[in-house]
Write a protein that holds these residues in place. Sequence first.
Motif, PDB file in Angstrom:
ATOM      1  N   PRO A 106      12.065 -68.417 -36.806  1.00  0.00           N
ATOM      2  CA  PRO A 106      10.782 -68.447 -37.517  1.00  0.00           C
ATOM      3  C   PRO A 106      10.841 -67.636 -38.806  1.00  0.00           C
ATOM      4  CG  PRO A 106      10.655 -66.943 -35.663  1.00  0.00           C
ATOM      5  CD  PRO A 106      11.991 -67.641 -35.576  1.00  0.00           C
ATOM      6  N   THR A 107      10.174 -68.140 -39.849  1.00  0.00           N
ATOM      7  CA  THR A 107      10.063 -67.382 -41.096  1.00  0.00           C
ATOM      8  C   THR A 107       8.883 -66.428 -41.025  1.00  0.00           C
ATOM      9  OG1 THR A 107       8.750 -69.162 -42.051  1.00  0.00           O
ATOM     10  CG2 THR A 107      11.119 -69.183 -42.499  1.00  0.00           C
ATOM     11  N   ARG A 108       7.923 -66.766 -40.174  1.00  0.00           N
ATOM     12  CA  ARG A 108       6.753 -65.909 -39.999  1.00  0.00           C
ATOM     13  C   ARG A 108       6.122 -66.231 -38.654  1.00  0.00           C
ATOM     14  NH1 ARG A 108       2.056 -65.737 -44.451  1.00  0.00           N
ATOM     15  NH2 ARG A 108       1.757 -67.903 -43.887  1.00  0.00           N
ATOM     16  N   ILE A 109       5.660 -65.216 -37.968  1.00  0.00           N
ATOM     17  CA  ILE A 109       5.075 -65.409 -36.647  1.00  0.00           C
ATOM     18  C   ILE A 109       3.570 -65.638 -36.747  1.00  0.00           C
ATOM     19  CG2 ILE A 109       4.619 -64.303 -34.435  1.00  0.00           C
ATOM     20  CD1 ILE A 109       7.372 -63.071 -34.604  1.00  0.00           C
ATOM     21  N   ASP A 110       2.895 -64.936 -37.649  1.00  0.00           N
ATOM     22  CA  ASP A 110       1.446 -65.081 -37.813  1.00  0.00           C
ATOM     23  C   ASP A 110       1.120 -65.801 -39.111  1.00  0.00           C
ATOM     24  OD1 ASP A 110       0.757 -63.743 -35.468  1.00  0.00           O
ATOM     25  OD2 ASP A 110       0.857 -61.794 -36.449  1.00  0.00           O
ATOM     26  N   THR A 111       0.042 -66.579 -39.090  1.00  0.00           N
ATOM     27  CA  THR A 111      -0.470 -67.234 -40.275  1.00  0.00           C
ATOM     28  C   THR A 111      -1.662 -66.427 -40.776  1.00  0.00           C
ATOM     29  OG1 THR A 111       0.232 -69.396 -39.502  1.00  0.00           O
ATOM     30  CG2 THR A 111      -1.477 -69.359 -41.195  1.00  0.00           C
ATOM     31  N   GLU A 112      -1.674 -66.111 -42.081  1.00  0.00           N
ATOM     32  CA  GLU A 112      -2.754 -65.319 -42.683  1.00  0.00           C
ATOM     33  C   GLU A 112      -3.845 -66.253 -43.188  1.00  0.00           C
ATOM     34  OE1 GLU A 112      -3.430 -62.277 -46.443  1.00  0.00           O
ATOM     35  OE2 GLU A 112      -1.416 -62.947 -45.946  1.00  0.00           O
ATOM     36  N   LEU A 113      -5.026 -66.131 -42.609  1.00  0.00           N
ATOM     37  CA  LEU A 113      -6.201 -66.889 -43.037  1.00  0.00           C
ATOM     38  C   LEU A 113      -7.281 -65.933 -43.489  1.00  0.00           C
ATOM     39  CD1 LEU A 113      -6.591 -69.486 -40.139  1.00  0.00           C
ATOM     40  CD2 LEU A 113      -5.803 -69.970 -42.449  1.00  0.00           C
ATOM     41  N   TRP A 114      -8.062 -66.369 -44.457  1.00  0.00           N
ATOM     42  CA  TRP A 114      -9.227 -65.606 -44.902  1.00  0.00           C
ATOM     43  C   TRP A 114     -10.442 -66.510 -44.788  1.00  0.00           C
ATOM     44  CZ3 TRP A 114      -9.329 -60.528 -46.552  1.00  0.00           C
ATOM     45  CH2 TRP A 114      -8.079 -59.911 -46.676  1.00  0.00           C
ATOM     46  N   ARG A 115     -11.415 -66.113 -43.997  1.00  0.00           N
ATOM     47  CA  ARG A 115     -12.673 -66.849 -43.884  1.00  0.00           C
ATOM     48  C   ARG A 115     -13.627 -66.246 -44.908  1.00  0.00           C
ATOM     49  NH1 ARG A 115     -13.899 -68.633 -38.366  1.00  0.00           N
ATOM     50  NH2 ARG A 115     -12.208 -69.981 -39.029  1.00  0.00           N
ATOM     51  N   VAL A 116     -14.115 -67.100 -45.817  1.00  0.00           N
ATOM     52  CA  VAL A 116     -14.947 -66.626 -46.920  1.00  0.00           C
ATOM     53  C   VAL A 116     -16.185 -67.499 -47.051  1.00  0.00           C
ATOM     54  CG1 VAL A 116     -12.947 -65.729 -48.191  1.00  0.00           C
ATOM     55  CG2 VAL A 116     -13.761 -68.039 -48.675  1.00  0.00           C
ATOM     56  N   ASP A 117     -17.251 -66.901 -47.560  1.00  0.00           N
ATOM     57  CA  ASP A 117     -18.432 -67.640 -48.003  1.00  0.00           C
ATOM     58  C   ASP A 117     -18.367 -67.653 -49.516  1.00  0.00           C
ATOM     59  OD1 ASP A 117     -19.514 -68.033 -45.424  1.00  0.00           O
ATOM     60  OD2 ASP A 117     -20.338 -66.005 -45.439  1.00  0.00           O
ATOM     61  N   ALA A 118     -18.482 -68.835 -50.121  1.00  0.00           N
ATOM     62  CA  ALA A 118     -18.337 -68.946 -51.567  1.00  0.00           C
ATOM     63  C   ALA A 118     -19.268 -70.026 -52.100  1.00  0.00           C
ATOM     64  CB  ALA A 118     -16.888 -69.272 -51.928  1.00  0.00           C
ATOM     65  N   ALA A 119     -19.592 -69.890 -53.395  1.00  0.00           N
ATOM     66  CA  ALA A 119     -20.450 -70.865 -54.059  1.00  0.00           C
ATOM     67  C   ALA A 119     -19.887 -71.180 -55.429  1.00  0.00           C
ATOM     68  CB  ALA A 119     -21.870 -70.333 -54.177  1.00  0.00           C
ATOM     69  N   ARG A 120     -20.102 -72.395 -55.857  1.00  0.00           N
ATOM     70  CA  ARG A 120     -19.700 -72.854 -57.177  1.00  0.00           C
ATOM     71  C   ARG A 120     -20.938 -72.859 -58.053  1.00  0.00           C
ATOM     72  NH1 ARG A 120     -17.692 -78.969 -57.960  1.00  0.00           N
ATOM     73  NH2 ARG A 120     -19.885 -79.352 -58.354  1.00  0.00           N
ATOM     74  N   GLY A 121     -20.943 -71.985 -59.081  1.00  0.00           N
ATOM     75  CA  GLY A 121     -22.110 -71.895 -59.951  1.00  0.00           C
ATOM     76  C   GLY A 121     -23.346 -71.526 -59.160  1.00  0.00           C
ATOM     77  N   GLY A 122     -24.435 -72.247 -59.375  1.00  0.00           N
ATOM     78  CA  GLY A 122     -25.690 -71.970 -58.678  1.00  0.00           C
ATOM     79  C   GLY A 122     -25.870 -72.822 -57.437  1.00  0.00           C
ATOM     80  N   GLU A 123     -24.803 -73.489 -56.981  1.00  0.00           N
ATOM     81  CA  GLU A 123     -24.913 -74.371 -55.823  1.00  0.00           C
ATOM     82  C   GLU A 123     -24.985 -73.594 -54.516  1.00  0.00           C
ATOM     83  OE1 GLU A 123     -21.780 -77.242 -55.873  1.00  0.00           O
ATOM     84  OE2 GLU A 123     -22.459 -78.151 -57.751  1.00  0.00           O
ATOM     85  N   GLU A 124     -25.327 -74.308 -53.465  1.00  0.00           N
ATOM     86  CA  GLU A 124     -25.406 -73.717 -52.135  1.00  0.00           C
ATOM     87  C   GLU A 124     -24.028 -73.235 -51.682  1.00  0.00           C
ATOM     88  OE1 GLU A 124     -26.252 -75.425 -47.659  1.00  0.00           O
ATOM     89  OE2 GLU A 124     -27.332 -76.316 -49.337  1.00  0.00           O
ATOM     90  N   GLN A 125     -24.007 -72.086 -51.006  1.00  0.00           N
ATOM     91  CA  GLN A 125     -22.724 -71.551 -50.544  1.00  0.00           C
ATOM     92  C   GLN A 125     -22.217 -72.311 -49.326  1.00  0.00           C
ATOM     93  OE1 GLN A 125     -23.744 -67.448 -49.736  1.00  0.00           O
ATOM     94  NE2 GLN A 125     -23.544 -67.762 -47.557  1.00  0.00           N
ATOM     95  N   HIS A 126     -20.891 -72.305 -49.195  1.00  0.00           N
ATOM     96  CA  HIS A 126     -20.210 -72.906 -48.058  1.00  0.00           C
ATOM     97  C   HIS A 126     -19.265 -71.867 -47.465  1.00  0.00           C
ATOM     98  CE1 HIS A 126     -20.822 -77.401 -48.537  1.00  0.00           C
ATOM     99  NE2 HIS A 126     -21.476 -76.890 -49.568  1.00  0.00           N
ATOM    100  N   ARG A 127     -18.860 -72.099 -46.240  1.00  0.00           N
ATOM    101  CA  ARG A 127     -17.838 -71.258 -45.602  1.00  0.00           C
ATOM    102  C   ARG A 127     -16.513 -72.011 -45.679  1.00  0.00           C
ATOM    103  NH1 ARG A 127     -19.743 -68.108 -40.786  1.00  0.00           N
ATOM    104  NH2 ARG A 127     -20.358 -66.861 -42.551  1.00  0.00           N
TER     105      ARG A 127
END
Length: 90
Positions: free
Chosen positions: A51-72
């Motif tokens: 294996p090159t890596r045992i764990d996968t790094e994920l980031w859960r984020v809430d984000a919005a584009r401009g003035g639009e509604e945010q998404h996860r």
Amino acid sequence: MPQIIDIRVDVELSADGDPRAFTWDRFEHTIIGQPQAVFTRTRWWENDGVPTRIDTELWRVDAARGGEEQHRYDLRRDVDGSWVLALDWG
């Protein structure tokens, strides 16, 4: 149910190394609040070789584009340091 995106994106990091924005489809998405680091175990034993890596790094984020509604979203940092927009949770 999340939508699988699985596309490379450019990610801007804060001084602490946390994601603070990402660019997807030419639009900047600003991360709102504190991103959450999540590490998942890969099934390295199912692949041939070492294996090159045992764990996968994920980031859960809430984000919005401009003035639009945010998404996860889930952002994944790959072994080579590149970023992938993995999921859109809506």
